[in-house]
Every structure is written in C-alpha cells, then in structure tokens.
Scaffold this motif. Structure first.
Motif, PDB file in Angstrom:
ATOM      1  N   LEU A  43       2.440  -6.543  -7.910  1.00 26.23           N
ATOM      2  CA  LEU A  43       1.207  -5.834  -8.232  1.00 26.23           C
ATOM      3  C   LEU A  43       1.426  -4.324  -8.234  1.00 26.23           C
ATOM      4  O   LEU A  43       0.968  -3.615  -9.130  1.00 26.23           O
ATOM      5  CB  LEU A  43       0.102  -6.205  -7.237  1.00 26.23           C
ATOM      6  N   THR A  44       2.164  -3.825  -7.246  1.00 22.56           N
ATOM      7  CA  THR A  44       2.401  -2.382  -7.173  1.00 22.56           C
ATOM      8  C   THR A  44       3.192  -1.885  -8.374  1.00 22.56           C
ATOM      9  O   THR A  44       2.808  -0.906  -9.030  1.00 22.56           O
ATOM     10  CB  THR A  44       3.156  -2.026  -5.881  1.00 22.56           C
ATOM     11  N   LEU A  45       4.290  -2.548  -8.683  1.00 24.70           N
ATOM     12  CA  LEU A  45       5.156  -2.072  -9.760  1.00 24.70           C
ATOM     13  C   LEU A  45       4.508  -2.218 -11.130  1.00 24.70           C
ATOM     14  O   LEU A  45       4.916  -1.554 -12.084  1.00 24.70           O
ATOM     15  CB  LEU A  45       6.490  -2.816  -9.717  1.00 24.70           C
ATOM     16  N   GLY A  46       3.484  -3.066 -11.216  1.00 16.94           N
ATOM     17  CA  GLY A  46       2.759  -3.219 -12.469  1.00 16.94           C
ATOM     18  C   GLY A  46       1.561  -2.300 -12.608  1.00 16.94           C
ATOM     19  O   GLY A  46       0.912  -2.271 -13.651  1.00 16.94           O
ATOM     20  N   ILE A  79       9.215   3.554 -11.562  1.00 19.14           N
ATOM     21  CA  ILE A  79       8.801   2.294 -10.930  1.00 19.14           C
ATOM     22  C   ILE A  79       7.290   2.163 -10.849  1.00 19.14           C
ATOM     23  O   ILE A  79       6.772   1.053 -10.709  1.00 19.14           O
ATOM     24  CB  ILE A  79       9.407   2.123  -9.518  1.00 19.14           C
ATOM     25  N   ARG A  80       6.574   3.261 -10.962  1.00 20.36           N
ATOM     26  CA  ARG A  80       5.114   3.201 -10.860  1.00 20.36           C
ATOM     27  C   ARG A  80       4.521   2.781 -12.206  1.00 20.36           C
ATOM     28  O   ARG A  80       4.044   3.589 -12.981  1.00 20.36           O
ATOM     29  CB  ARG A  80       4.556   4.549 -10.399  1.00 20.36           C
ATOM     30  N   GLY A  81       4.583   1.475 -12.442  1.00 20.21           N
ATOM     31  CA  GLY A  81       4.086   0.905 -13.686  1.00 20.21           C
ATOM     32  C   GLY A  81       5.178   0.286 -14.528  1.00 20.21           C
ATOM     33  O   GLY A  81       4.896  -0.423 -15.493  1.00 20.21           O
ATOM     34  N   GLY A  82       6.442   0.516 -14.160  1.00 25.64           N
ATOM     35  CA  GLY A  82       7.558   0.015 -14.956  1.00 25.64           C
ATOM     36  C   GLY A  82       8.000  -1.388 -14.604  1.00 25.64           C
ATOM     37  O   GLY A  82       8.987  -1.884 -15.149  1.00 25.64           O
ATOM     38  N   GLY A  83       7.293  -2.030 -13.680  1.00 29.74           N
ATOM     39  CA  GLY A  83       7.669  -3.386 -13.295  1.00 29.74           C
ATOM     40  C   GLY A  83       8.975  -3.409 -12.523  1.00 29.74           C
ATOM     41  O   GLY A  83       9.413  -2.403 -11.965  1.00 29.74           O
ATOM     42  N   GLY A  84       9.625  -4.574 -12.500  1.00 25.35           N
ATOM     43  CA  GLY A  84      10.862  -4.723 -11.741  1.00 25.35           C
ATOM     44  C   GLY A  84      12.099  -4.410 -12.546  1.00 25.35           C
ATOM     45  O   GLY A  84      13.152  -5.013 -12.320  1.00 25.35           O
ATOM     46  N   ASN A  85      12.004  -3.475 -13.473  1.00 23.60           N
ATOM     47  CA  ASN A  85      13.104  -3.214 -14.402  1.00 23.60           C
ATOM     48  C   ASN A  85      14.101  -2.171 -13.925  1.00 23.60           C
ATOM     49  O   ASN A  85      15.100  -1.921 -14.600  1.00 23.60           O
ATOM     50  CB  ASN A  85      12.535  -2.765 -15.756  1.00 23.60           C
ATOM     51  N   PHE A  86      13.853  -1.548 -12.784  1.00 25.12           N
ATOM     52  CA  PHE A  86      14.689  -0.427 -12.367  1.00 25.12           C
ATOM     53  C   PHE A  86      15.416  -0.677 -11.052  1.00 25.12           C
ATOM     54  O   PHE A  86      16.105   0.202 -10.552  1.00 25.12           O
ATOM     55  CB  PHE A  86      13.837   0.843 -12.266  1.00 25.12           C
ATOM     56  N   GLY A  87      15.273  -1.861 -10.502  1.00 25.29           N
ATOM     57  CA  GLY A  87      15.936  -2.190  -9.255  1.00 25.29           C
ATOM     58  C   GLY A  87      15.086  -3.140  -8.431  1.00 25.29           C
ATOM     59  O   GLY A  87      13.992  -3.544  -8.843  1.00 25.29           O
ATOM     60  N   CYS A 134     -10.415   5.104  -5.073  1.00 25.48           N
ATOM     61  CA  CYS A 134      -9.138   5.580  -4.533  1.00 25.48           C
ATOM     62  C   CYS A 134      -7.985   5.539  -5.528  1.00 25.48           C
ATOM     63  O   CYS A 134      -6.855   5.911  -5.180  1.00 25.48           O
ATOM     64  CB  CYS A 134      -8.761   4.758  -3.303  1.00 25.48           C
ATOM     65  N   GLY A 135      -8.230   5.084  -6.752  1.00 25.22           N
ATOM     66  CA  GLY A 135      -7.171   5.044  -7.748  1.00 25.22           C
ATOM     67  C   GLY A 135      -6.436   3.716  -7.772  1.00 25.22           C
ATOM     68  O   GLY A 135      -6.785   2.767  -7.067  1.00 25.22           O
ATOM     69  N   LEU A 136      -5.408   3.649  -8.604  1.00 29.80           N
ATOM     70  CA  LEU A 136      -4.565   2.464  -8.691  1.00 29.80           C
ATOM     71  C   LEU A 136      -3.663   2.358  -7.464  1.00 29.80           C
ATOM     72  O   LEU A 136      -3.483   3.326  -6.717  1.00 29.80           O
ATOM     73  CB  LEU A 136      -3.696   2.529  -9.946  1.00 29.80           C
ATOM     74  N   THR A 137      -3.064   1.197  -7.295  1.00 26.33           N
ATOM     75  CA  THR A 137      -2.101   1.039  -6.206  1.00 26.33           C
ATOM     76  C   THR A 137      -0.954   2.037  -6.355  1.00 26.33           C
ATOM     77  O   THR A 137      -0.520   2.654  -5.377  1.00 26.33           O
ATOM     78  CB  THR A 137      -1.546  -0.396  -6.190  1.00 26.33           C
ATOM     79  N   ILE A 138      -0.456   2.232  -7.582  1.00 26.99           N
ATOM     80  CA  ILE A 138       0.661   3.165  -7.780  1.00 26.99           C
ATOM     81  C   ILE A 138       0.269   4.611  -7.501  1.00 26.99           C
ATOM     82  O   ILE A 138       1.128   5.430  -7.182  1.00 26.99           O
ATOM     83  CB  ILE A 138       1.265   3.055  -9.198  1.00 26.99           C
ATOM     84  N   ASP A 139      -1.022   4.937  -7.599  1.00 29.07           N
ATOM     85  CA  ASP A 139      -1.467   6.285  -7.262  1.00 29.07           C
ATOM     86  C   ASP A 139      -1.352   6.543  -5.763  1.00 29.07           C
ATOM     87  O   ASP A 139      -1.344   7.701  -5.326  1.00 29.07           O
ATOM     88  CB  ASP A 139      -2.920   6.497  -7.691  1.00 29.07           C
ATOM     89  N   ASN A 140      -1.279   5.479  -4.989  1.00 29.59           N
ATOM     90  CA  ASN A 140      -1.217   5.583  -3.535  1.00 29.59           C
ATOM     91  C   ASN A 140       0.158   5.255  -2.971  1.00 29.59           C
ATOM     92  O   ASN A 140       0.343   5.230  -1.762  1.00 29.59           O
ATOM     93  CB  ASN A 140      -2.267   4.661  -2.922  1.00 29.59           C
ATOM     94  N   LEU A 141       1.116   5.002  -3.858  1.00 28.68           N
ATOM     95  CA  LEU A 141       2.489   4.761  -3.420  1.00 28.68           C
ATOM     96  C   LEU A 141       3.154   6.092  -3.099  1.00 28.68           C
ATOM     97  O   LEU A 141       3.226   6.984  -3.944  1.00 28.68           O
ATOM     98  CB  LEU A 141       3.266   4.033  -4.512  1.00 28.68           C
ATOM     99  N   LEU A 142       3.643   6.233  -1.875  1.00 27.01           N
ATOM    100  CA  LEU A 142       4.270   7.477  -1.434  1.00 27.01           C
ATOM    101  C   LEU A 142       5.789   7.437  -1.523  1.00 27.01           C
ATOM    102  O   LEU A 142       6.423   8.462  -1.767  1.00 27.01           O
ATOM    103  CB  LEU A 142       3.866   7.783   0.016  1.00 27.01           C
ATOM    104  N   SER A 143       6.364   6.257  -1.317  1.00 30.09           N
ATOM    105  CA  SER A 143       7.818   6.155  -1.278  1.00 30.09           C
ATOM    106  C   SER A 143       8.234   4.700  -1.412  1.00 30.09           C
ATOM    107  O   SER A 143       7.461   3.792  -1.079  1.00 30.09           O
ATOM    108  CB  SER A 143       8.347   6.731   0.046  1.00 30.09           C
ATOM    109  N   ALA A 144       9.453   4.486  -1.896  1.00 28.22           N
ATOM    110  CA  ALA A 144       9.995   3.130  -2.006  1.00 28.22           C
ATOM    111  C   ALA A 144      11.494   3.166  -1.752  1.00 28.22           C
ATOM    112  O   ALA A 144      12.179   4.116  -2.139  1.00 28.22           O
ATOM    113  CB  ALA A 144       9.711   2.549  -3.390  1.00 28.22           C
ATOM    114  N   ASP A 145      11.993   2.133  -1.085  1.00 25.83           N
ATOM    115  CA  ASP A 145      13.433   1.926  -0.924  1.00 25.83           C
ATOM    116  C   ASP A 145      13.870   0.906  -1.969  1.00 25.83           C
ATOM    117  O   ASP A 145      13.217  -0.137  -2.133  1.00 25.83           O
ATOM    118  CB  ASP A 145      13.766   1.411   0.470  1.00 25.83           C
ATOM    119  N   ILE A 146      14.984   1.182  -2.654  1.00 28.18           N
ATOM    120  CA  ILE A 146      15.348   0.389  -3.828  1.00 28.18           C
ATOM    121  C   ILE A 146      16.847   0.101  -3.849  1.00 28.18           C
ATOM    122  O   ILE A 146      17.662   0.993  -3.590  1.00 28.18           O
ATOM    123  CB  ILE A 146      14.976   1.134  -5.132  1.00 28.18           C
TER     124      ILE A 146
END
Length: 206
Positions: free
Chosen positions: A140-143, A187-195, A153-165
């Motif tokens: 859901l986050t990556l999409g 990664i914020r909207g790019g799906g699982g295509n980057f790692g 409060c915006g989309l989930t990706i608007d509230n993503l601060l950091s990710a380990d990949i």
C-alpha cells in the motif's frame, strides 16, 4: 534449472524457511488475497531478517530467477507471487516501534496496517493507511496509499519519512529526504520496482 545442491546451500544460509512445491503447506504459502490468482513459484523464502532478504535477492539474481515480493499479499494483480520464480515472503518481519514524542513509527515490512494501528492508537496517534486492516504496509505504501485520513493528512507516501531497502545487487541502503533522495522519490508511488523495502518510518498525527 536449479540444482538441489544450490537450494540446500541457500537453505543453510538462512534463518527463515525455504518452501518448495513438494513441501507440505506449499499451496497455502502460494495463496494471496485475490482468490483468482493461482501462480506456482519454484521457491518461497520466508525471510526473518535483512540478512535473509539479501541472500534471497542474490540467489535470485545469480540464478536468473524472476523475483516477487510479498508483504500482505493484497495486490489485486497478484504481484506478490510469480510462476517458476522466487517469492520473498516478508510476513515474519513484523515489528513496530513508536516514538510518541517524535510522533513517528518504524515498522517491519511484514506488518499489516492492523499491526500499525494497534501500536499507535494507544498513544492517540495514527498515520494515513488503507481501509482493510489485513493489507500489508509495503504494497500500500509503495503504491501511494489512500485511506480514511487522506483528506486531512495526505497519502501514505506523503507521511513516509524513511525506508531501509535491499537493492537488486544485494546492497542495503537507507532512503530519505537527505540520503539517497532520488531513490526515496522513486519508491513513493513506484511500487516494488526499486528494491525490497525492509522497514518504513512514518510520520504520525494526533
């Protein structure tokens, strides 16, 4: 074609389990939320930590296997499973760490939104998420992520601060606004295509 020796070597290098088509429970391990999806991967790896993920990514790359990543398995198109490839099952990487003072939560990639809500609501905090508690955080986050709090409060990706990949070459990186910012944008909207994202840190709202 994979040799039994190479599969045994993979199994011996992991903390998590490797499931093959002849193993008990294989059919259940292939199931995803969309019941019309019936794909049969060559291997399913139930990763328990980042080391398992790195070894699985390297194994898939070195053996030219199609790779699918499953968090909650809710993707409507069944992208969390594949035919004849390797599935990285993240369900065992399931933890939450809430910092109520900073209003953040860090969650493992195997968490569902029900896990996150359970951890944050006791502090009177929440982050925008989906509308089904069993949806995986990762997909859901990556999409993008639309839910009940989106208008405020915006989309989930608007509230993503950091990710380990874990990247395709097996390297492990952190992505945020200051570090690997181009990857963080992707990664914020790019799906699982980057790692393979192993953990997410979100902003929380009262």
């Amino acid at each position: 074609m994979l040799s039994e020796d190479s599969i045994t070597e993979l199994e011996n290098s992991l903390r998590g389990a490797v499931i093959e088509p002849h193993d008990p429970g294989y059919a259940d391990a292939c199931d995803v939320y969309n019941g019309i999806i019936h794909k049969r991967p060559r291997l399913i790896v139930r990763c328990t930590d980042v080391a398992d993920i790195i070894r699985s990514v390297n194994f898939a790359r070195e053996n030219h296997l199609l790779l699918a990543i499953r968090s909650g398995g809710h993707n409507a198109g069944g992208l969390g499973v594949c035919d004849d490839g390797l599935v990285i099952d993240l369900a065992s990487i399931r933890y939450t760490r809430v910092d109520p003072a900073a209003r953040t939560v860090t969650v493992g990639a195997g968490c569902t939104w029900g896990d996150v809500d359970h951890a944050t609501h006791v502090f009177g905090l929440a982050t925008p998420s989906g509308i089904i508690s069993t949806t995986g955080v990762g997909g859901l986050t990556l999409g993008g992520g639309i839910g009940h709090l989106t208008r405020k409060c915006g989309l989930t990706i608007d509230n993503l601060l950091s990710a380990d990949i874990v990247l395709a070459d097996g390297t492990f990186v952190k992505a945020n606004a200051n570090e690997n910012s181009d990857l963080f944008w992707a990664i914020r909207g790019g799906g699982g295509n980057f790692g393979v994202v192993t953990s997410f840190t979100f902003n929380l709202h009262p």
